[in-house]
Design a protein around this motif. Structure first.
Motif, PDB file in Angstrom:
ATOM      1  N   GLN A 104      27.081   6.365  46.789  1.00 58.96           N
ATOM      2  CA  GLN A 104      28.400   5.988  47.278  1.00 58.96           C
ATOM      3  C   GLN A 104      28.461   4.580  47.850  1.00 58.96           C
ATOM      4  O   GLN A 104      29.524   4.134  48.286  1.00 58.96           O
ATOM      5  CB  GLN A 104      28.874   6.998  48.335  1.00 58.96           C
ATOM      6  CG  GLN A 104      28.004   7.082  49.575  1.00 58.96           C
ATOM      7  CD  GLN A 104      26.937   8.143  49.465  1.00 58.96           C
ATOM      8  OE1 GLN A 104      26.380   8.367  48.402  1.00 58.96           O
ATOM      9  NE2 GLN A 104      26.664   8.827  50.577  1.00 58.96           N
ATOM     10  N   ASP A 105      27.345   3.878  47.882  1.00 59.48           N
ATOM     11  CA  ASP A 105      27.322   2.527  48.427  1.00 59.48           C
ATOM     12  C   ASP A 105      27.705   1.503  47.365  1.00 59.48           C
ATOM     13  O   ASP A 105      27.574   1.761  46.159  1.00 59.48           O
ATOM     14  CB  ASP A 105      25.923   2.197  48.974  1.00 59.48           C
ATOM     15  CG  ASP A 105      25.583   3.029  50.197  1.00 59.48           C
ATOM     16  OD1 ASP A 105      26.515   3.405  50.925  1.00 59.48           O
ATOM     17  OD2 ASP A 105      24.388   3.296  50.406  1.00 59.48           O
ATOM     18  N   PRO A 106      28.174   0.333  47.770  1.00 57.07           N
ATOM     19  CA  PRO A 106      28.510  -0.718  46.792  1.00 57.07           C
ATOM     20  C   PRO A 106      27.262  -1.223  46.079  1.00 57.07           C
ATOM     21  O   PRO A 106      26.135  -1.021  46.563  1.00 57.07           O
ATOM     22  CB  PRO A 106      29.152  -1.806  47.663  1.00 57.07           C
ATOM     23  CG  PRO A 106      28.613  -1.566  49.034  1.00 57.07           C
ATOM     24  CD  PRO A 106      28.439  -0.084  49.157  1.00 57.07           C
ATOM     25  N   LYS A 126      28.583  -5.762  56.882  1.00 58.55           N
ATOM     26  CA  LYS A 126      29.551  -5.011  57.682  1.00 58.55           C
ATOM     27  C   LYS A 126      29.372  -3.499  57.561  1.00 58.55           C
ATOM     28  O   LYS A 126      29.919  -2.751  58.372  1.00 58.55           O
ATOM     29  CB  LYS A 126      30.972  -5.391  57.288  1.00 58.55           C
ATOM     30  CG  LYS A 126      31.325  -5.058  55.847  1.00 58.55           C
ATOM     31  CD  LYS A 126      32.757  -5.468  55.526  1.00 58.55           C
ATOM     32  CE  LYS A 126      33.137  -5.098  54.099  1.00 58.55           C
ATOM     33  NZ  LYS A 126      34.532  -5.498  53.785  1.00 58.55           N
ATOM     34  N   GLY A 127      28.623  -3.033  56.560  1.00 61.40           N
ATOM     35  CA  GLY A 127      28.401  -1.600  56.400  1.00 61.40           C
ATOM     36  C   GLY A 127      27.020  -1.149  56.792  1.00 61.40           C
ATOM     37  O   GLY A 127      26.614  -0.035  56.443  1.00 61.40           O
ATOM     38  N   TYR A 169      26.315   2.337  58.202  1.00 62.60           N
ATOM     39  CA  TYR A 169      26.519   3.502  57.335  1.00 62.60           C
ATOM     40  C   TYR A 169      25.380   3.686  56.345  1.00 62.60           C
ATOM     41  O   TYR A 169      25.202   4.793  55.815  1.00 62.60           O
ATOM     42  CB  TYR A 169      27.838   3.353  56.564  1.00 62.60           C
ATOM     43  CG  TYR A 169      29.069   3.384  57.441  1.00 62.60           C
ATOM     44  CD1 TYR A 169      29.768   4.559  57.647  1.00 62.60           C
ATOM     45  CD2 TYR A 169      29.526   2.224  58.066  1.00 62.60           C
ATOM     46  CE1 TYR A 169      30.895   4.583  58.437  1.00 62.60           C
ATOM     47  CE2 TYR A 169      30.648   2.240  58.870  1.00 62.60           C
ATOM     48  CZ  TYR A 169      31.333   3.418  59.052  1.00 62.60           C
ATOM     49  OH  TYR A 169      32.452   3.444  59.846  1.00 62.60           O
ATOM     50  N   THR A 217      30.810   6.564  53.475  1.00 62.98           N
ATOM     51  CA  THR A 217      30.752   5.227  52.890  1.00 62.98           C
ATOM     52  C   THR A 217      31.275   4.195  53.895  1.00 62.98           C
ATOM     53  O   THR A 217      32.072   4.529  54.777  1.00 62.98           O
ATOM     54  CB  THR A 217      31.562   5.151  51.606  1.00 62.98           C
ATOM     55  OG1 THR A 217      32.935   5.472  51.906  1.00 62.98           O
ATOM     56  CG2 THR A 217      31.020   6.118  50.563  1.00 62.98           C
ATOM     57  N   PRO A 220      33.536   1.271  55.332  1.00 63.03           N
ATOM     58  CA  PRO A 220      34.942   0.928  55.093  1.00 63.03           C
ATOM     59  C   PRO A 220      35.057  -0.402  54.346  1.00 63.03           C
ATOM     60  O   PRO A 220      34.220  -1.288  54.489  1.00 63.03           O
ATOM     61  CB  PRO A 220      35.523   0.820  56.504  1.00 63.03           C
ATOM     62  CG  PRO A 220      34.346   0.523  57.388  1.00 63.03           C
ATOM     63  CD  PRO A 220      33.183   1.243  56.755  1.00 63.03           C
ATOM     64  N   ASP A 221      36.107  -0.518  53.543  1.00 67.23           N
ATOM     65  CA  ASP A 221      36.315  -1.749  52.779  1.00 67.23           C
ATOM     66  C   ASP A 221      36.772  -2.899  53.688  1.00 67.23           C
ATOM     67  O   ASP A 221      37.462  -2.685  54.666  1.00 67.23           O
ATOM     68  CB  ASP A 221      37.356  -1.505  51.685  1.00 67.23           C
ATOM     69  CG  ASP A 221      36.858  -0.466  50.684  1.00 67.23           C
ATOM     70  OD1 ASP A 221      35.626  -0.368  50.543  1.00 67.23           O
ATOM     71  OD2 ASP A 221      37.691   0.224  50.074  1.00 67.23           O
TER      72      ASP A 221
END
Length: 312
Positions: free
Chosen positions: A265-267, A273-274, A277, A309, A311-312
């Motif tokens: 689920q990660d980019p 910034k993530g 998570y 995940t 956040p964008d």
């Protein structure tokens, strides 16, 4: 009235003469050395050496097929198609703070951290002095632990052409491209070797003493730490580089080297910034999972496989 303080006279107490106690202490140390090596731990030492050889062989094969990245300025490692953008680089000596890593191709030593120690002829020998530090060979700490546990020094798993990572890299330089099935088998075998190695070292440390400096990563296998003044922590230079020894653990001899783990689920590229998570995992476990091996459930918590995940 009792004030809670007592004063004891030293005239009636006998004075302890350490010079008279020294022969008795040396005799007890000599008698204790007769109890080693423990025969029941000899099979464990052999299993550890075999697992170590299989681990080096498997990792050297996997890094030829799975991209491994190492930071140019710090010990950070990442497994994936490209390096992440998490700002955790601190430079060579932590001069910088929260910088983006500069990624280069990783090597075997980036995945399996080499930990070396002085090689002793026997466990209960004289303490290595500072001026004697060049009179003793430096060998992997795991190999030294197994040798003190009674492993044969002529064993093929102890020979230089097996325990040297550079030789394994040269042997795998011309490997052909493995199929997905074969790569999964290598990863599974490597992960089993990793677990067997850590489990075996844990058993040996319950019987055989080992020390680690609490200010640096220096390890000494034996009941007493050496006297070589080689501690690299500069803020303790008032002690002239002397080590401060404490009991060693498995992580001191087999460093797990935890890295950032990219989940489904990660980019594609992990962003700074993530970072709260994302999951983490030992680099060997992450490498084997990328090759298709099934990960033991004890790592699921730190890997956050089903976590939210970023956040964008």
């Amino acid at each position: 009235m009792f004030n809670g303080i007592r004063f004891y006279s030293t005239k009636s107490n006998p004075v302890v003469d350490l010079r008279k106690l020294r022969p008795m202490i040396l005799k007890r140390i000599e008698e204790r050395s007769k109890e080693y090596p423990v025969k029941g731990m000899l099979p464990v030492a052999h299993e550890v050496l075999q697992a170590r050889t299989a681990l080096y062989d498997g990792v050297s094969t996997l890094i030829e097929h799975i991209p491994v990245w190492a930071c140019k300025y710090c010990p950070e490692v990442y497994i994936g198609e490209g390096g992440h953008l998490i700002q955790t680089c601190h430079g060579y000596r932590h001069y910088a703070k929260n910088k983006v890593h500069s990624w280069v191709k990783g090597s075997l030593n980036d995945v399996i951290v080499p930990v070396e120690t002085f090689h002793l002829q026997k466990m209960f020998q004289n303490v290595v002095k500072h001026h004697e530090r060049f009179d003793h060979d430096r060998i992997p700490a795991i190999v030294e632990l197994c040798l003190q546990a009674g492993a044969d020094s002529n064993n093929q798993n102890v020979s230089p052409n097996v325990i040297t990572p550079d030789s394994l890299e040269n042997d795998t330089a011309c490997l052909e491209k493995l199929s997905e099935h074969d790569l999964r088998l290598v990863a599974t075998r490597t992960l089993r070797a990793w677990e067997a190695l850590r489990s075996g070292v844990h058993k040996l440390l319950l019987v055989y003493p080992a020390r680690v400096c609490k200010h640096c990563s220096e390890v000494h296998v034996g009941p007493f730490g050496h006297k070589a003044r080689t501690c690299g922590v500069f803020k303790h230079d008032t002690f002239r580089g002397a080590h401060f020894w404490e009991k060693a653990r498995v992580d001191d001899l087999v460093p797990p080297k935890v890295v950032w783990f990219r989940r489904r689920q990660d980019p594609p590229i992990l962003l700074d910034k993530g970072r709260e998570y994302y999951g983490r995992a030992p680099v060997v476990v992450d490498l084997c999972s990328k090759a298709g091996a099934l990960i033991p459930s004890k790592y699921f918590c730190m890997m956050k496989l089903d976590g939210l995940t970023a956040p964008d």
